[in-house]
Design an enzyme around this catalytic site. Structure first.
Site, PDB file in Angstrom:
ATOM      1  NE  ARG A 248      29.432 -19.778  -0.619  1.00 16.45           N
ATOM      2  CZ  ARG A 248      28.275 -19.626   0.005  1.00 16.45           C
ATOM      3  NH1 ARG A 248      27.660 -18.488   0.007  1.00 16.45           N
ATOM      4  NH2 ARG A 248      27.725 -20.643   0.608  1.00 16.45           N
TER       5      ARG A 248
ATOM      6  NE  ARG B  27      25.191 -20.099 -10.318  1.00 17.23           N
ATOM      7  CZ  ARG B  27      23.905 -20.214 -10.559  1.00 17.23           C
ATOM      8  NH1 ARG B  27      23.494 -20.744 -11.686  1.00 17.23           N
ATOM      9  NH2 ARG B  27      23.019 -19.805  -9.677  1.00 17.23           N
TER      10      ARG B  27
ATOM     11  CG  ASP C 131      26.335 -25.842  -1.440  1.00 17.23           C
ATOM     12  OD1 ASP C 131      26.570 -24.630  -1.463  1.00 17.23           O
ATOM     13  OD2 ASP C 131      25.562 -26.353  -0.607  1.00 17.23           O
TER      14      ASP C 131
HETATM   15  O1  CP3 Z   1      34.599 -20.472  -2.969  1.00 20.00           O
HETATM   16  C1  CP3 Z   1      34.176 -21.217  -2.068  1.00 20.00           C
HETATM   17  O2  CP3 Z   1      34.048 -20.880  -0.888  1.00 20.00           O
HETATM   18  C2  CP3 Z   1      33.879 -22.657  -2.426  1.00 20.00           C
HETATM   19  C3  CP3 Z   1      32.572 -23.020  -2.720  1.00 20.00           C
HETATM   20  C4  CP3 Z   1      31.477 -23.100  -1.662  1.00 20.00           C
HETATM   21  C5  CP3 Z   1      30.121 -22.916  -2.000  1.00 20.00           C
HETATM   22  N1  CP3 Z   1      29.374 -23.229  -0.909  1.00 20.00           N
HETATM   23  C6  CP3 Z   1      29.626 -22.537  -3.322  1.00 20.00           C
HETATM   24  C7  CP3 Z   1      28.360 -21.785  -3.373  1.00 20.00           C
HETATM   25  C8  CP3 Z   1      31.532 -23.456  -0.319  1.00 20.00           C
HETATM   26  C9  CP3 Z   1      32.746 -23.722   0.572  1.00 20.00           C
HETATM   27  C10 CP3 Z   1      30.190 -23.536   0.149  1.00 20.00           C
HETATM   28  C11 CP3 Z   1      29.816 -23.948   1.513  1.00 20.00           C
HETATM   29  C12 CP3 Z   1      28.452 -23.705   1.979  1.00 20.00           C
HETATM   30  N2  CP3 Z   1      27.280 -23.823   1.300  1.00 20.00           N
HETATM   31  C13 CP3 Z   1      28.140 -23.395   3.321  1.00 20.00           C
HETATM   32  C14 CP3 Z   1      29.146 -23.241   4.422  1.00 20.00           C
HETATM   33  C15 CP3 Z   1      29.784 -21.904   4.375  1.00 20.00           C
HETATM   34  C16 CP3 Z   1      28.897 -20.781   4.816  1.00 20.00           C
HETATM   35  O3  CP3 Z   1      28.570 -19.945   3.944  1.00 20.00           O
HETATM   36  O4  CP3 Z   1      28.571 -20.742   5.994  1.00 20.00           O
HETATM   37  C17 CP3 Z   1      26.756 -23.270   3.419  1.00 20.00           C
HETATM   38  C18 CP3 Z   1      25.973 -22.911   4.653  1.00 20.00           C
HETATM   39  C19 CP3 Z   1      26.215 -23.549   2.130  1.00 20.00           C
HETATM   40  C20 CP3 Z   1      24.798 -23.567   1.733  1.00 20.00           C
HETATM   41  C21 CP3 Z   1      24.575 -22.517   0.702  1.00 20.00           C
HETATM   42  N3  CP3 Z   1      24.801 -22.714  -0.641  1.00 20.00           N
HETATM   43  C22 CP3 Z   1      24.204 -21.166   0.884  1.00 20.00           C
HETATM   44  C23 CP3 Z   1      23.847 -20.530   2.196  1.00 20.00           C
HETATM   45  C24 CP3 Z   1      24.232 -20.546  -0.380  1.00 20.00           C
HETATM   46  C25 CP3 Z   1      24.036 -19.083  -0.705  1.00 20.00           C
HETATM   47  C26 CP3 Z   1      22.760 -18.720  -1.324  1.00 20.00           C
HETATM   48  C27 CP3 Z   1      22.891 -17.429  -2.095  1.00 20.00           C
HETATM   49  O5  CP3 Z   1      22.595 -17.464  -3.299  1.00 20.00           O
HETATM   50  O6  CP3 Z   1      23.302 -16.424  -1.521  1.00 20.00           O
HETATM   51  C28 CP3 Z   1      24.597 -21.534  -1.312  1.00 20.00           C
HETATM   52  C29 CP3 Z   1      24.806 -21.333  -2.753  1.00 20.00           C
HETATM   53  C30 CP3 Z   1      26.221 -21.235  -3.137  1.00 20.00           C
HETATM   54  N4  CP3 Z   1      27.170 -22.153  -2.818  1.00 20.00           N
HETATM   55  C31 CP3 Z   1      26.805 -20.229  -3.922  1.00 20.00           C
HETATM   56  C32 CP3 Z   1      28.146 -20.575  -4.084  1.00 20.00           C
HETATM   57  C33 CP3 Z   1      29.195 -19.851  -4.908  1.00 20.00           C
HETATM   58  C34 CP3 Z   1      26.038 -19.021  -4.479  1.00 20.00           C
HETATM   59  C35 CP3 Z   1      26.188 -18.742  -5.877  1.00 20.00           C
HETATM   60  C36 CP3 Z   1      25.332 -19.340  -6.943  1.00 20.00           C
HETATM   61  O7  CP3 Z   1      24.117 -19.515  -6.826  1.00 20.00           O
HETATM   62  O8  CP3 Z   1      25.958 -19.536  -8.001  1.00 20.00           O
END
Ligand code: CP3
Length: 345
Positions: free
Chosen positions: A25, A38, A74
């Site tokens: 992240r 965003r 994602d």
């Molecule tokens: O910088 C990076 O790591 C690359 C981008 C990335 C994102 N998601 C962008 C994102 C990566 C590698 C992921 C993988 C991902 N997504 C995983 C595996 C990694 C982990 O965290 O275990 C999982 C389980 C997800 C599913 C997911 N998507 C979650 C749990 C969330 C967070 C929800 C929150 O708002 O806290 C997301 C949303 C997400 N994916 C964000 C980002 C930057 C949050 C930011 C936003 O809403 O702009």
């Protein structure tokens, strides 16, 4: 500026002059620039605009000086074209309107042709391949972790629905795993063809299973993915999960190059358990909100254990929180580079 391949060397357990570092992240809401983007675009909208998506991917590389970029997308991205109705809700995560609860639901899922279903991902990778001076990590979610969202309909604490589906509906579970396996191989393969220099497979929630069930239900699935990829391309594969330290011996049997540790399993203890693969991790992300002297102390401990043998990549034990200051990550990156260069001399 010359291309910095320290990260790939460490994945391959080759000698390096400093420990490479990147952060899960590393592109995200802790960055004011990301929050600004965003305001205009949702997460999925960013990924549909290759220029914007490449910029978001590059930002932390330029700001922090990390040794690798990770594609901005994602784990849910490839599920959309196969028929999963998913929305990423800020502060919650993926929420799914049509959860999978039966064999019939599984049979409705389509197949992924990456160039047709997610062409914007491939375009982003191609752009980044031209622009970056560090390797680009492509990624995908692993079948158990993807299935957990698809079955629960969103994030879960204990994965009761997912696991009961796995135990109670073997035929439907098998069919789901087969679809996700095929999808994951095609998706990762396409990212590599487009220019990804390594791939990370996120099995974030597989630690919910014990080792026996992992072996029975998931090992054959992961073996198929990893062997499928290895037969087609030669990039390093990283496998990561949270709370999955009890599965290290199982993971070690897969033909992956790097095991990603969360903060619960120290590098030294993994080595003591006979893990010889390259390791990645594992500073507790909560520490990034503690005073600097504490961050430094804990980073030192990890680097001292990690630099004892070739094959170590510094990272967090899980993703960066939105509350973290970019300055803290910059300082940590510089510290990892400087301190590890001294350890490795
Ligand atoms: O910088 C990076 O790591 C690359 C981008 C990335 C994102 N998601 C962008 C994102 C990566 C590698 C992921 C993988 C991902 N997504 C995983 C595996 C990694 C982990 O965290 O275990 C999982 C389980 C997800 C599913 C997911 N998507 C979650 C749990 C969330 C967070 C929800 C929150 O708002 O806290 C997301 C949303 C997400 N994916 C964000 C980002 C930057 C949050 C930011 C936003 O809403 O702009």
């Amino acid at each position: 500026m010359e291309f910095n391949d320290t990260f790939i060397k460490a994945c391959r357990k080759q000698p390096v002059s400093h420990v490479p570092v990147w952060y899960m992240r590393q592109a995200g809401r802790y960055q004011p620039e990301y929050r600004k983007i965003r305001e205009k675009y949702s997460l999925f909208e960013i990924t549909h605009h290759p220029e914007v998506c490449a910029e978001v991917t590059r930002l932390p590389v330029e700001q922090l000086g990390v040794d690798a970029a990770i594609l901005f997308a994602d784990i849910m991205t490839p599920l959309v074209p196969i028929g999963v109705d998913v929305e990423i809700k800020s502060g919650i995560g993926p929420v799914i309107a049509n959860p999978v609860r039966s064999l019939n639901d599984v049979s409705k899922l389509g197949e992924l042709d990456p160039n047709d279903g997610v062409p914007f991902v491939m375009e982003t990778v191609q752009l980044l391949k031209k622009e970056l001076k560090v390797p680009l990590i492509g990624f995908a979610g692993a079948p158990f972790t993807l299935a957990s969202y698809m079955i629960e309909g969103g994030p879960s604490k204990n994965y009761h629905l997912t696991k009961s589906f796995m135990y109670a509906e073997p035929e439907a579970w098998q069919a789901l795993m087969e679809k996700l396996t095929k999808m994951t191989i095609a998706y990762l393969q396409a990212q590599v063809n487009a220019g990804a220099a390594a791939v990370q497979i996120f099995d974030s929630w597989v630690g919910a299973l014990n080792a026996k069930d992992y072996n029975e239900y998931i090992m054959p699935v992961m073996k198929k993915i990893v062997d499928g990829l290895k037969s087609e391309c030669n990039v390093p594969i990283i496998y990561f999960g949270v709370g999955a330290g009890h599965l290290l011996e199982e993971w070690n049997q897969l033909d992956v190059d790097v095991l990603g540790l969360d903060w619960r399993t120290t590098v030294g203890s993994a080595r003591n358990r006979g893990i010889e693969k390259a390791l990645q991790g594992n500073l507790d992300p909560s520490l990034l909100l503690a005073p600097w002297n504490m961050v430094e102390r804990k980073a030192k401990e990890i680097l001292e254990e990690g630099s004892k043998q070739p094959g170590f990549i510094f990272n967090l034990g899980h993703g960066v929180f939105p509350q973290v200051k970019a300055d803290t990550l910059k300082r940590l990156t510089d510290f990892v580079h400087e301190y590890s260069a001294r350890c490795l001399k």
